[in-house]
Structures are given as structure tokens and as C-alpha cells.
Scaffold this active site. Structure first.
Site, PDB file in Angstrom:
ATOM      1  CB  CYS A 193     -21.577   6.168 -14.737  1.00  0.00           C
ATOM      2  SG  CYS A 193     -20.157   7.562 -14.772  1.00  0.00           S
ATOM      3  CB  CYS A 235     -12.736   4.574 -14.044  1.00  0.00           C
ATOM      4  SG  CYS A 235     -13.785   6.236 -14.000  1.00  0.00           S
ATOM      5  CB  CYS A 264     -17.419   4.638 -20.770  1.00  0.00           C
ATOM      6  SG  CYS A 264     -16.583   5.888 -19.951  1.00  0.00           S
ATOM      7  CD  GLU A 277      -2.907  -0.733  -0.128  1.00  0.00           C
ATOM      8  OE1 GLU A 277      -3.190   0.398  -0.327  1.00  0.00           O
ATOM      9  OE2 GLU A 277      -3.515  -1.589  -0.805  1.00  0.00           O
TER      10      GLU A 277
END
Length: 357
Positions: free
Chosen positions: A212, A196, A203, A41
Site C-alpha cells: 500500500c 480500510c 492498517c 445493492e
């Protein structure tokens, strides 16, 4: 016409995407070891997966556990981080490992507040560790998740603003399910990274397109709003190259600030007042290094005087740590220098090595 949906339906769509298309074979997946999850992370902050993977693997080879990392020297840590950038991450990683050793008896804390008390761990990183390592229903909000939410719900404003960021956190908390949280969080990150995308989003491959708002309103290229532009600052410095029998003088930078704790060349801010002191030095090609918040213009100078003579002329020459300098042989492989080097320094040393060969 866009149809509204419930939090449950949103989470179901995202989790279904995870099972069908989500990434499941990255080196830090298929484990609940909080150390490995935490390391990934931190490395993934502002850095792409393909760049992180080799660093992650080398780091784990050197420091297979949080105690190995805590007991390491900072130079060892920064050496393995060299080239990955944003070096405060490495310094904070090392500090946090020592805190886990000294204050948590070597055991990773599971509590969100305790996770956030560790250097370099913010709200989103703490949420990711809690979800992936401890199966807790914790929300995340990294750059990819911000983009997905800002487009899906047509969030106005740049998310560096507190009001916008709070709105996104509220959405993330509300939408994050209590079940399969880890899969949901991974899918949200994958959607932002693979579908995205910032530019040229796919899309037609997105499971959220029907709902969306950005897609329905033809505002995908507009959202999320970009940071308001302002003049980009720049700084100019000299890097002083002192050579002695195929050795070069390096100095350690202060523990905080740009390239904190790494080894670099003696540095002088390039101003009109000091230019005359270096008029006789041989100039090498200028280096432009772009940080996230300013440009650094570096002029390397091949010095024809001693370090002592330069210090007499320029007593405030160096921003480096006092008594933290050493001579390094240019005949040795750079990989064998067990110190952290900024990328521009590494590149410059490679060029100097070539001229000596």
C-alpha cells in the site's frame, strides 16, 4: 521500500482475505437471485449495512419478487422506504421493476448494458449484479472500493473528478480477476468497510499493507483526497400545520425532487416578503434537516386560519401536487399510514400526537 505487485498477486491477496475474513452471512448473500442482490445493492448505496438489514427484510416480506414490486403502488413502496433516505432510489427501484416486467418479460437482464439501462443502476451496481447473480467477471467501484484503490495506489485528486474516476475504473477493471470474481468483489467492499475505513483504518489487519503506497508513504489520513470545500447552501421554509378535530392536513410532493412522491406538510419558502403573512401563527421549534448537498431550516407553524384563507394570501404557497392532499388522523398509529413520510415529518407528527394525548 514498497514492492510492486502484479494484478494476479493483488487479486490472490484479496480473495484469500475473503475466504478467511470476508462477510458471508448477510441476508442478501448465499443467493444468486438477481432481484435480492439488486435490492441490496440499491439500499446499500450511501447507507450502512446495519441500517439496511431491517429495511431489506421488511421490503422482501412485502415484495418477495420483482413482479410483486412492479405491481405495487408507489405509496406502498415509499412507505416501506420511509426513514432510509435518498428516496430517488426507491422511485427508481419501482420504475426499474416495471421495466423488467414490461420490457424484459419479468426476467432480470444479464447483459451489462441492459442492466445499466434500468433506472438507478449505474456501472458499479450493474457490475455487482452481473458478478453476484450471474457469475460474470464484472468490476465494481463503490465508495469502499474507491478508498482501497486510492490508498493502495496513491491516487491523487478527488474521485468526483472525471479524470480521477476514470483512473480508478481503469485500475478496478485491470485488477478484477476472471475467476472468483464475486468473492473478490465482496472482499474489496469488506476491506473498505471494515479495515480500510475512512477514519481510523486498521492498517495492521490489512492484507494489502505491504504494497500500500499510502501506508508506506504515511499518507493514509490524506488519501483519498477530500472533495474541495465550498460554502454549504441553505434553504428556509415554513411548514403549515392545519389541524381539524385531531386530523392533520398532508400533501403529496411532486414525483421528482427532494422527497419526491412522499407526503409532507404544506410548504412555503421563508422569505422576508412572506413573513408578515404568518406573524400571528404559533411557531414550533425549528427543525434542521441536512441533505447531502444543502441544509433545510424548517419552521413549523400552527395555523389559526383555514387553508382556503391562506391560499388567498399566498396563492403560490404549495410546491405539492395539485389535488393530492388528505386529512390524516393523529389518533391512529403512524405505522398504519400506508404512505411514505420524510423523517422530519414523522418526528413532527409524533410530537403533535403526544400533545393531543
Amino acid at each position: 521500500m514498497t514492492r510492486a505487485w502484479s494484478e494476479v498477486e493483488f487479486a490472490q491477496k484479496v480473495i484469500a482475505y475473503y475466504h478467511q475474513s470476508g462477510r458471508k452471512d448477510l441476508p442478501w448473500q448465499n443467493t444468486q437471485d438477481p432481484y435480492r442482490i439488486w435490492l441490496s445493492e440499491i439500499m446499500l448505496q450511501q447507507t450502512q449495512v446495519k441500517t439496511v438489514i431491517p429495511y431489506y427484510q421488511k421490503f422482501l416480506q412485502a415484495f418477495p419478487s420483482v413482479l410483486d414490486l412492479a405491481n405495487a403502488e408507489q405509496d406502498q413502496v415509499l412507505h416501506l422506504w420511509s426513514g432510509l433516505g435518498y428516496y430517488s432510489r426507491a422511485r427508481n427501484l419501482h420504475k426499474a421493476a416495471k421495466m423488467i416486467r414490461d420490457e424484459f418479460a419479468g426476467q432480470f437482464p444479464e447483459n451489462q448494458a441492459e442492466l445499466e439501462s434500468l433506472p438507478g443502476i449505474g456501472r458499479s451496481t450493474a457490475g455487482a449484479i452481473a458478478a453476484f447473480a450471474f457469475n460474470k467477471p464484472s468490476a465494481i467501484l463503490d465508495g469502499n472500493v474507491k478508498r482501497v484503490l486510492a490508498r493502495c495506489f496513491a491516487i491523487e485528486g478527488w474521485y468526483g473528478q472525471t479524470t480521477v474516476l476514470n483512473q480508478l475504473w481503469e485500475l478496478s477493471e485491470k485488477l478484477t480477476p476472471n475467476q472468483e470474481t464475486a468473492g473478490y468483489n465482496q472482499a474489496m467492499m469488506d476491506l473498505g468497510a471494515l479495515v480500510c475505513k475512512r477514519s481510523k483504518p486498521l492498517c495492521q489487519e490489512c492484507p494489502l499493507t505491504a504494497h500500500c503506497l499510502a501506508f508506506q508513504q504515511d499518507r493514509v489520513s490524506e488519501l483519498p483526497h477530500k472533495k474541495p470545500k465550498k460554502a454549504r447552501p441553505a434553504k428556509s421554509v415554513y411548514w403549515l400545520i392545519y389541524l381539524d378535530k385531531q386530523r392533520i392536513l398532508l400533501q403529496k410532493r411532486p414525483p421528482s425532487g427532494i422527497w419526491g412522491g412522499l407526503w409532507s406538510l404544506p410548504e412555503v419558502e421563508r422569505t422576508e416578503a412572506v413573513k408578515q403573512n404568518y406573524s400571528s401563527a404559533r411557531r414550533l421549534p425549528e427543525i434542521l434537516h441536512k441533505f447531502s448537498h444543502y441544509d433545510l431550516h424548517i419552521t413549523p407553524l400552527l395555523m389559526n386560519k383555514t387553508i382556503e384563507k391562506t391560499m388567498q394570501q399566498e396563492p403560490n404557497m404549495s410546491i405539492m401536487e395539485a389535488d393530492s392532499s388528505d386529512w390524516y388522523s393523529l389518533t391512529e398509529p403512524l405505522e398504519e399510514l400506508a404512505i411514505g413520510l420524510p423523517t422530519p415529518v414523522t418526528n413532527l407528527l409524533k410530537q403533535l400526537k403526544q400533545t393531543l394525548e
